[in-house]
Design an enzyme around this catalytic site. Structure first.
Site, PDB file in Angstrom:
ATOM      1  CD  GLU A 471      70.637  69.001  25.531  1.00  0.00           C
ATOM      2  OE1 GLU A 471      70.076  68.434  26.494  1.00  0.00           O
ATOM      3  OE2 GLU A 471      71.495  69.867  25.679  1.00  0.00           O
ATOM      4  CG  ASP A 544      72.432  66.542  28.838  1.00  0.00           C
ATOM      5  OD1 ASP A 544      72.213  65.355  28.490  1.00  0.00           O
ATOM      6  OD2 ASP A 544      73.278  67.282  28.289  1.00  0.00           O
ATOM      7  CG  ASP A 546      72.505  70.222  31.991  1.00  0.00           C
ATOM      8  OD1 ASP A 546      71.441  70.307  31.316  1.00  0.00           O
ATOM      9  OD2 ASP A 546      73.620  70.049  31.463  1.00  0.00           O
ATOM     10  CG  ASP A 548      72.318  74.632  28.707  1.00  0.00           C
ATOM     11  OD1 ASP A 548      71.774  75.699  29.059  1.00  0.00           O
ATOM     12  OD2 ASP A 548      73.435  74.560  28.144  1.00  0.00           O
TER      13      ASP A 548
END
Ligand code: 28G
Length: 685
Positions: A471, A544, A546, A548
């Protein structure tokens, strides 16, 4: 002459004059060098000339008859019968006989004027017959004014057959006298004998046995082949009757008759009519014609019909009855005439535009055609000299055929319309196929062109190679530095990809991120998926750690699930597990995937230690390449989660994906919150 005893039943030896009486004896002594062994003294001047004449033919037969195989062997027959055909075409003969005997000797005769036997101006001590039979090119040189057309092995002459025959016997009936001379391997073994008076006979007869030294012991004439060749001559010249006979034992059990008579006054039209019996036709009339002295020189005859049932066409063309297998100028003239005639007809019936794309190939593709031209001193080209090169043939044929074709089309409108539609259809089909091919080629190029953002691995094969879908560009940059460039490729995707679950097919196809992904994987998507083209063994989604990141990962998984389910079935799809925390104390560093893992590590690795340094990664892009490598990418140290779909749950899974990824934000939110839940469907490896 022991061999002649065997071959001609002893006749040659019996009839041969005594050595002391005849020059033939001296010639006989000179035979050896022709066959390859140097002779001794005792040549006469004329004998040497003859030797020089035919020795090259025996030394390099291929130069004269195109080889020494079965085709070349039958070329000998073609040469002999072409001589007779020349006489017939010139109007001096109307019956030709062909006879194959049980010993493999082949006889050809014609009822023409008979080869002249009077002494030859250049060689006063020899008959014209002997010069013709023993001198290369002797025929063509001095009879061009006599012959309207000249065939004969494209002008090489019957002497070549003589040179390559272990025995050849010529009989000439001329001026009410019968003459005979016997040759072996190009040399006379008898003088010219006078056998006596004949009242009702005229012409030439040649009987020969091909030389086993040249063609091999096993070589023999094939009756079916001779039969076909002889018959085609009769079709090519309607003014001649050809009588075929063959020793019955040679044709037993075959469909070649032991005896037959060919006479086809209908010429090529008859031949073509016989060829197309039972075949599908575009229109049922044969377009045929025959013109003597077209444009003052040369004659021609043709017959054409168009085959319907998806069959390929053919054109059998001839010049002076010699087959021109490679075509040439005369065929070119035919093609142009048929194309232009049809195009002009299209114009007359208001179809100019539709016919504009029609080419000669379209017109000829299913045309079954026969074309025969007779021209003076034809020129042939090509390795085997079976392509007509004479330029005038093109114009003669084009003009004559064009004129007749215009009339034919005008006279039979229904045939013309069928033919025109057929040709237009072929042209359209050809253009359609070409367009299709272009698309295919472009697709192939696109397949090879990898997206610019892809940092590919250097290993060409799929085995043990992996691609990290990352990403964002900054994470991509780190990953590119952290990777093992031999086996690991990196494809950065910018931001969130399209949500596949609620995107239309067109939108999906248009999405650049997804296009890049499909291109990089090489395997196509949706119904175009080809598992064998997948360029990597492992496809690793690396986002990541997280919310997102989880969202992007789930979007990608959804995409794979929808568009490349076989990729998941094949066990190729993985999730990378990057760390969320870095824990350090006293030079010792470990990484934690999530909070639970962090707590666990604090209790185990750093048990009882205070002030453990705890760092939280904001994203992959924040990590040092070395860290990223160690924690997430290095196959020896990292952890990957394989994405699996339980087969029996497939429907349920689809429903889950639909629910979570569809147009229900709440459902999606909870899914993201419970990434651990989602990970239950994943298996550690
Ligand atoms: C049976 C198998 C092959 C042939 C003829 C007839 C003539 C001929 C052949 O003449 C030599 C040189 C210039 C005239 C021509 C006979 C004119 C008058 C012939 C054949 C003669 C060539 N009388 N029939 N060659 N020219 N049949 N059949 O070979 O002066 S070859």
């Amino acid at each position: 002459m022991s061999d002649s005893d065997d071959l001609f039943g002893g006749n040659a030896a019996r009839k041969m004059p005594e050595a002391t009486e005849s020059p033939a004896a001296k010639l006989k002594a000179a035979r050896a060098p022709v066959a390859g062994t140097p002779g001794e003294a005792g040549y006469t001047a004329s004998a040497i000339e003859v030797l020089e004449g035919l020795e090259p033919v025996r030394r390099r037969p291929g130069m004269y008859i195109g080889g020494t195989d079965e085709k070349a062997l039958h070329h000998l027959f073609a040469e002999v019968i072409d001589n007779s055909m020349d006489e017939a075409v010139a109007g001096h003969a109307n019956v030709i006989t062909v006879e194959l005997d049980a010993e493999g000797r082949l006889s050809v005769s014609d009822n023409s004027r008979g080869i002249p036997i009077d002494s030859h101006p250049k060689f006063p001590d020899k008959s014209a017959l002997e010069v013709i039979m023993t001198t290369l090119h002797a025929g063509g040189k001095f009879d061009s004014k006599v012959y309207e057309t000249s065939g004969g092995l494209h002008g090489v002459g019957i002497s070549v057959v003589n040179a390559l025959s272990e025995l050849l016997e010529v009989e000439v009936a001329r001026g009410q006298q019968l003459y005979r001379q016997v040759f072996s391997r190009g040399l006379p073994v008898t003088g010219l004998e006078t056998l006596g008076r004949v009242l009702n006979r005229r012409g030439t007869k040649v009987r020969f046995k091909p030389d086993a030294q040249i063609f091999g012991e096993k070589a023999h004439f094939v009756p079916a082949r001779l039969f076909r060749m002889a018959r085609s001559k009769a079709y090519l010249f309607g003014g001649v009757e050809i009588r075929w006979s063959c020793a019955p034992e040679l044709v037993q059990g075959t469909d070649v008759p032991a005896e037959a008579t060919f006479k086809f006054p209908g010429g090529l039209r008859d031949y073509l009519a016989g060829e197309i019996v039972g075949r599908n036709l575009v229109a049922d009339q044969i377009f045929a014609g025959k013109i003597e002295k077209a444009g003052g020189h040369g004659s021609l005859e043709w017959a054409v019909i168009w085959l319907g049932g998806g069959e390929d066409g053919f054109v059998n063309s001839y010049c002076n009855t010699i087959p021109t297998a490679e075509g040439g100028t005369h065929e070119q003239g035919l093609r142009i005439a048929l194309l232009r005639g049809l195009r002009d007809h299209a114009e007359r019936v208001g179809q100019t535009k539709r016919a504009a794309n029609v080419t000669a190939d379209d017109v000829m593709a299913t045309a079954a055609g026969m074309l025969s031209v007779f021209i003076r001193e034809p020129e042939f080209q090509g390795q085997t000299k079976d392509k007509l090169a004479s330029v005038e043939a093109s114009r003669i044929v084009e003009n004559a055929v064009r004129d007749a074709f215009d009339h034919w089309l005008a006279a039979s409108p229904s045939q013309a319309i069928k033919l025109l539609d057929w040709a237009i259809e072929r042209a359209d089909e050809r253009l359609r196929r070409r367009a299709e091919k272009d698309v295919q080629r472009k697709t192939a190029v696109r397949k090879l062109r990898l997206p610019g953002k892809l940092a590919d691995c250097s290993n060409a094969g799929m085995t043990d190679s992996e691609i990290f879908i990352v990403e964002g560009d900054s994470a991509g940059g780190s990953a590119k530095q952290a990777r093992d460039r031999r086996t690991q490729a990196v494809l950065p995707l910018r931001g969130k990809i399209l949500n596949v679950a609620n995107a239309t097919r067109d939108k999906l196809a248009a999405n650049q991120q997804l296009q890049d992904l499909v291109q990089a994987l090489g395997c196509g998507a949706g119904s175009h998926y080809r598992p064998e083209d997948l360029r990597y063994e492992r496809v690793v989604i690396m986002t990541d750690a997280d919310v997102d990141g989880a969202h992007i990962a789930s979007l990608l998984i959804t995409y794979f699930y929808r568009q490349m389910p076989k990729l998941i079935d094949g066990g190729h799809l993985f999730l990378a597990v990057p760390p969320l925390y870095r824990l350090g104390h006293g030079g010792k560093t470990v990484y934690a995937r999530d909070d639970a893992h962090k707590d666990e590590l604090l209790k185990t690795v750093f048990k009882g230690k205070s002030n453990v340094e705890i760092g939280r990664f904001k994203g992959l892009g924040e990590m040092m390449p070395a860290q990223l490598k160690e924690t997430t990418m290095d196959p020896k140290k990292r952890m990957l989660l394989r994405v699996e779909v339980e087969t029996e749950d497939r429907l349920d899974t689809a429903a889950v994906v639909e629910r979570l990824m569809g147009n229900k934000p709440e459902a999606r939110f909870s899914f993201i919150q419970e990434r651990a839940e989602f990970a239950k469907e994943l298996v550690d490896i």
